[in-house]
Design an enzyme around this catalytic site. Sequence first.
Site, PDB file in Angstrom:
ATOM      1  N   SER A 141       0.847  -1.196   0.000  1.00 27.52           N
ATOM      2  CA  SER A 141       0.000   0.000   0.000  1.00 27.52           C
ATOM      3  C   SER A 141       0.876   1.236   0.000  1.00 27.52           C
ATOM      4  O   SER A 141       1.617   1.491   0.961  1.00 27.52           O
ATOM      5  CB  SER A 141      -0.893   0.007   1.239  1.00 27.52           C
ATOM      6  OG  SER A 141      -1.397   1.316   1.423  1.00 27.52           O
ATOM      7  N   MET A 185      -9.124   8.151  -0.236  1.00 27.87           N
ATOM      8  CA  MET A 185      -9.974   8.555   0.897  1.00 27.87           C
ATOM      9  C   MET A 185     -10.483   9.976   0.680  1.00 27.87           C
ATOM     10  O   MET A 185      -9.739  10.836   0.200  1.00 27.87           O
ATOM     11  CB  MET A 185      -9.168   8.507   2.193  1.00 27.87           C
ATOM     12  CG  MET A 185      -8.472   7.175   2.436  1.00 27.87           C
ATOM     13  SD  MET A 185      -7.701   7.119   4.034  1.00 27.87           S
ATOM     14  CE  MET A 185      -6.737   5.603   3.896  1.00 27.87           C
ATOM     15  N   HIS A 194      -8.430   0.993  -3.916  1.00 33.07           N
ATOM     16  CA  HIS A 194      -9.359   0.774  -2.801  1.00 33.07           C
ATOM     17  C   HIS A 194     -10.056   2.097  -2.503  1.00 33.07           C
ATOM     18  O   HIS A 194      -9.461   3.001  -1.924  1.00 33.07           O
ATOM     19  CB  HIS A 194      -8.527   0.271  -1.602  1.00 33.07           C
ATOM     20  CG  HIS A 194      -9.286   0.095  -0.332  1.00 33.07           C
ATOM     21  ND1 HIS A 194      -8.648  -0.118   0.877  1.00 33.07           N
ATOM     22  CD2 HIS A 194     -10.611   0.094  -0.051  1.00 33.07           C
ATOM     23  CE1 HIS A 194      -9.554  -0.240   1.842  1.00 33.07           C
ATOM     24  NE2 HIS A 194     -10.749  -0.110   1.310  1.00 33.07           N
ATOM     25  N   MET A 233     -12.284   4.451  -0.555  1.00 32.64           N
ATOM     26  CA  MET A 233     -12.933   4.703   0.744  1.00 32.64           C
ATOM     27  C   MET A 233     -13.605   6.059   0.624  1.00 32.64           C
ATOM     28  O   MET A 233     -13.196   7.039   1.236  1.00 32.64           O
ATOM     29  CB  MET A 233     -11.876   4.672   1.857  1.00 32.64           C
ATOM     30  CG  MET A 233     -11.403   3.264   2.186  1.00 32.64           C
ATOM     31  SD  MET A 233      -9.821   3.236   3.042  1.00 32.64           S
ATOM     32  CE  MET A 233      -8.715   3.223   1.633  1.00 32.64           C
ATOM     33  N   MET A 251     -11.277  -6.096   5.609  1.00 31.71           N
ATOM     34  CA  MET A 251     -10.518  -5.071   6.346  1.00 31.71           C
ATOM     35  C   MET A 251     -10.228  -5.591   7.755  1.00 31.71           C
ATOM     36  O   MET A 251     -11.140  -5.962   8.482  1.00 31.71           O
ATOM     37  CB  MET A 251     -11.321  -3.773   6.463  1.00 31.71           C
ATOM     38  CG  MET A 251     -11.500  -2.984   5.173  1.00 31.71           C
ATOM     39  SD  MET A 251      -9.971  -2.497   4.362  1.00 31.71           S
ATOM     40  CE  MET A 251      -9.175  -1.499   5.625  1.00 31.71           C
ATOM     41  N   GLY A 287      -2.857   4.040   7.883  1.00 32.73           N
ATOM     42  CA  GLY A 287      -1.906   2.935   7.916  1.00 32.73           C
ATOM     43  C   GLY A 287      -1.367   2.768   9.334  1.00 32.73           C
ATOM     44  O   GLY A 287      -1.609   3.607  10.206  1.00 32.73           O
ATOM     45  N   ASP A 345      -6.510  -6.551   4.274  1.00 31.61           N
ATOM     46  CA  ASP A 345      -5.889  -5.218   4.341  1.00 31.61           C
ATOM     47  C   ASP A 345      -5.960  -4.678   5.772  1.00 31.61           C
ATOM     48  O   ASP A 345      -7.050  -4.518   6.321  1.00 31.61           O
ATOM     49  CB  ASP A 345      -6.659  -4.298   3.378  1.00 31.61           C
ATOM     50  CG  ASP A 345      -6.079  -2.884   3.286  1.00 31.61           C
ATOM     51  OD1 ASP A 345      -5.017  -2.627   3.874  1.00 31.61           O
ATOM     52  OD2 ASP A 345      -6.718  -2.051   2.601  1.00 31.61           O
TER      53      ASP A 345
END
Length: 211
Positions: free
Chosen positions: A7, A36, A65, A67, A136, A143, A174
């Site tokens: 990531s 995000m 990904h 979010m 998740m 992170g 993840d």
Amino acid sequence: MKLIAPSILSADFANLEKEVKAVAAAGADWIHVDVMDGHFVPNITIGIPVVASLKKISPLPLDVHLMIEKPEKYLDGFLKAGSDWLTIHVESTNEVETCLRRIREFGSKAGLTLRPGTSVEKVLPYLHLCDLLLVMTVEPGFGGQSFMEDQVAKITRLRQEIKKQNLSTLIEVDGGVSDKTLPHLRDADVLVAGSYVFKNDYAKAISTLKN
Ligand code: DX5
Ligand code: ZN
């Protein structure tokens, strides 16, 4: 052997090209890109133009990904930017099925994920529309958090369902993935790792997770 998706949330943002090429050379399989919006999660990261720029330089597939709230508004933007794998959150929209179908229709791989507090039953109706199911193991947003062991049962449950329905959906995990949490991840196909890869020797960390 598992697929490893570092990531880039934990990479040096001032040197993304160098970082992406370094993890590729160190044996990574995909590049995991955390998007995000400051609404769905309390953090803001990167958007469509950065994904498009990464696509130009990445030797590896981009695993994006999302979010973000209402992913349907931005789906085509992320697809055209070059998301090879595009994952949405089941809690983020009332149009889960439409989004998954759109991703596949575009020619990318469709992923679905859920927050730790969301029951696995919420994603099961969509399994046949997914190329990837992301579990998740931290609360999405940042992170470097600790792995939530109580999420491991979801991985087992999904593995059983995928088998039962005779699907080829991949299971990705993840959050808090490291050498320490690896024993919990036998049923996963793809491991996302941010801090564990970028805070260690890249090649060593990747090969530890892979084997
Ligand atoms: C968290 C992100 C993760 C994050 C994982 O919301 O989805 O991809 O980068 O970081 P680590 O591996 O450090 O837990
Ligand atoms: Zn992620």
